[in-house]
Design a protein around this motif. Structure first.
Motif, PDB file in Angstrom:
ATOM      1  N   ILE A 155     -19.629   0.021  -6.582  1.00  0.00           N
ATOM      2  CA  ILE A 155     -18.586   0.856  -5.978  1.00  0.00           C
ATOM      3  C   ILE A 155     -17.630   1.316  -7.075  1.00  0.00           C
ATOM      4  CG2 ILE A 155     -16.670   0.926  -4.323  1.00  0.00           C
ATOM      5  CD1 ILE A 155     -18.089  -1.330  -2.782  1.00  0.00           C
ATOM      6  N   GLU A 156     -17.475   2.615  -7.146  1.00  0.00           N
ATOM      7  CA  GLU A 156     -16.560   3.175  -8.140  1.00  0.00           C
ATOM      8  C   GLU A 156     -15.127   2.828  -7.746  1.00  0.00           C
ATOM      9  OE1 GLU A 156     -15.900   7.550  -9.924  1.00  0.00           O
ATOM     10  OE2 GLU A 156     -17.769   7.241  -8.825  1.00  0.00           O
ATOM     11  N   ASP A 157     -14.309   2.484  -8.713  1.00  0.00           N
ATOM     12  CA  ASP A 157     -12.900   2.210  -8.459  1.00  0.00           C
ATOM     13  C   ASP A 157     -12.698   1.079  -7.428  1.00  0.00           C
ATOM     14  OD1 ASP A 157     -10.327   2.696  -9.208  1.00  0.00           O
ATOM     15  OD2 ASP A 157      -9.938   4.143  -7.608  1.00  0.00           O
ATOM     16  N   TYR A 158     -13.541   0.051  -7.533  1.00  0.00           N
ATOM     17  CA  TYR A 158     -13.441  -1.104  -6.613  1.00  0.00           C
ATOM     18  C   TYR A 158     -12.350  -2.049  -7.129  1.00  0.00           C
ATOM     19  CZ  TYR A 158     -15.103  -5.262  -4.032  1.00  0.00           C
ATOM     20  OH  TYR A 158     -15.213  -6.368  -3.225  1.00  0.00           O
ATOM     21  N   ARG A 159     -11.276  -2.198  -6.363  1.00  0.00           N
ATOM     22  CA  ARG A 159     -10.154  -3.046  -6.790  1.00  0.00           C
ATOM     23  C   ARG A 159      -9.824  -4.070  -5.714  1.00  0.00           C
ATOM     24  NH1 ARG A 159      -7.951  -1.054 -11.291  1.00  0.00           N
ATOM     25  NH2 ARG A 159      -8.506   1.081 -11.812  1.00  0.00           N
ATOM     26  N   PRO A 160     -10.615  -5.121  -5.657  1.00  0.00           N
ATOM     27  CA  PRO A 160     -10.428  -6.085  -4.574  1.00  0.00           C
ATOM     28  C   PRO A 160      -9.133  -6.889  -4.674  1.00  0.00           C
ATOM     29  CG  PRO A 160     -12.232  -6.726  -6.029  1.00  0.00           C
ATOM     30  CD  PRO A 160     -11.731  -5.440  -6.540  1.00  0.00           C
ATOM     31  N   VAL A 161      -8.646  -7.272  -3.514  1.00  0.00           N
ATOM     32  CA  VAL A 161      -7.372  -7.986  -3.428  1.00  0.00           C
ATOM     33  C   VAL A 161      -7.474  -9.082  -2.368  1.00  0.00           C
ATOM     34  CG1 VAL A 161      -4.940  -7.748  -2.795  1.00  0.00           C
ATOM     35  CG2 VAL A 161      -6.026  -5.928  -4.075  1.00  0.00           C
ATOM     36  N   ILE A 162      -6.848 -10.195  -2.676  1.00  0.00           N
ATOM     37  CA  ILE A 162      -6.770 -11.298  -1.705  1.00  0.00           C
ATOM     38  C   ILE A 162      -5.294 -11.597  -1.462  1.00  0.00           C
ATOM     39  CG2 ILE A 162      -7.269 -13.755  -1.335  1.00  0.00           C
ATOM     40  CD1 ILE A 162      -9.802 -13.236  -3.154  1.00  0.00           C
ATOM     41  N   VAL A 163      -4.918 -11.699  -0.188  1.00  0.00           N
ATOM     42  CA  VAL A 163      -3.518 -11.982   0.169  1.00  0.00           C
ATOM     43  C   VAL A 163      -3.479 -13.228   1.050  1.00  0.00           C
ATOM     44  CG1 VAL A 163      -1.422 -11.094   1.270  1.00  0.00           C
ATOM     45  CG2 VAL A 163      -2.988  -9.501   0.137  1.00  0.00           C
ATOM     46  N   ASN A 164      -2.666 -14.165   0.666  1.00  0.00           N
ATOM     47  CA  ASN A 164      -2.489 -15.369   1.474  1.00  0.00           C
ATOM     48  C   ASN A 164      -1.130 -15.342   2.153  1.00  0.00           C
ATOM     49  OD1 ASN A 164      -4.967 -16.518   0.630  1.00  0.00           O
ATOM     50  ND2 ASN A 164      -4.015 -17.158  -1.287  1.00  0.00           N
ATOM     51  N   ILE A 165      -1.145 -15.550   3.467  1.00  0.00           N
ATOM     52  CA  ILE A 165       0.115 -15.596   4.216  1.00  0.00           C
ATOM     53  C   ILE A 165       0.534 -17.066   4.300  1.00  0.00           C
ATOM     54  CG2 ILE A 165       1.305 -15.012   6.365  1.00  0.00           C
ATOM     55  CD1 ILE A 165       0.090 -12.540   4.911  1.00  0.00           C
TER      56      ILE A 165
END
Ligand code: NAP
Length: 264
Positions: free
Chosen positions: A143-153
């Motif tokens: 995937i072009e420009d794939y910028r994964p993010v993980i957020v913990n609440i």
């Protein structure tokens, strides 16, 4: 690559049927994400979130799953990948307060185990599974420009003592460390990991103690003198996952009306 089934980014939100998770799911759908709506028991509420997303032309997927259970976590990630071929965002939101508040001198192991399994073991191992999928996509350059993010609440309870719910405080302090651990481990892959630390937010979780907190707000417990709303948290998630913090990771964002500030 054929593995990637959707050109749209995909967000997996745990506990997305009600409260804060619901607001996050709806906000990310509005921002153009496919949303995987996980819930544990309340199917009706989760179904209503899916319907709302679909009515506005968005895409969602309902997946029942108890994040305490390894098989459920695997099925959740499997169904998300099956449907969309990608996970761009994981929001570890599902969590529980102790069924019964007890002073730490009276606390019992069953409630301790339940709170820690839900608030720590679940997100810790779900993050592991999702991170592996994210790394595969990063390494395949599928995937072009794939910028994964993980957020913990997490919660202000990560750093605030409440002697009537020690297990909750311990669980949120542990969840704060999960953020730091994965932030360091996943930085080489370009995966950002963030913590949002909400204050007192009006949801089912706090409904039982509404009067108590109404009184505390009236006494000035927070510089911003009002209840937090699920949407306040969702706006912070949106800022993070749409790339507002590209040179930050492991960061804690307080969404608490200024509760954490020490005042003399
Ligand atoms: P809530 O209204 O009680 O909703 C909790 C959600 O989590 C529900 O969708 C529930 O699913 C889901 N859930 C619970 N156990 C689960 C499990 N084992 N597996 C999968 N899903 C599960 O809670 P909330 O107030 O929105 O809280 C969301 C998060 O924010 C929690 O982590 C909480 O600790 C944190 N937080 C809340 C506050 C606050 O004041 N409300 C403050 C700080 C932090 P079902 O609908 O199927 O039951």
């Amino acid at each position: 690559m054929s593995m990637v089934k959707s050109p749209q980014k995909t967000a997996l939100v745990t506990g997305a049927g009600r409260g804060i998770g619901r607001a996050i799911a709806l906000t990310l759908a509005d921002a153009g994400f496919n949303v995987v709506i996980n819930y544990a028991r309340n199917k009706e509420a989760a179904q209503a979130v899916l319907s709302e997303i679909e009515q506005k032309g968005g895409r969602g997927l309902l997946v029942q799953g108890d994040i305490k259970q390894a098989e459920d976590r695997a099925r959740l990630v499997g169904e998300a990948m099956q449907a969309f071929g990608r996970i761009d965002v994981l929001v570890n939101n599902a969590g529980v307060a102790p069924r019964e508040r007890k002073d730490i001198l009276e606390a019992t192991e069953d409630i301790f185990d339940e709170v820690l399994a839900t608030n720590i073991k679940g997100p810790y191992f779900l993050t592991q599974l999702v991170a592996r999928e994210m790394i595969k996509i990063v390494e395949s350059k599928a995937i072009e420009d794939y910028r994964p993010v993980i957020v913990n609440i997490t919660s202000i309870s990560a750093s605030t003592v409440s002697t009537s719910r020690g297990e909750y405080c311990i669980s949120k302090a542990g969840a704060a460390m999960i953020t730091k651990l994965y932030a360091v481990r996943l930085a080489p892959y370009g995966i950002g990991v963030y913590e949002i630390r909400p204050g007192i937010i009006a949801t089912d979780m706090t409904a039982a103690v509404k009067e108590k907190y109404d009184a505390l707000f009236a006494q000035g417990i927070t510089p911003i003198a009002r209840w937090g709303l699920p949407e306040d948290v969702a706006k912070a998630v949106k800022a993070i996952v749409t790339g507002a913090f590209p040179y930050s990771t492991g960061e804690v964002i307080h969404v608490d009306g200024g509760f954490h500030l020490r005042v003399l």
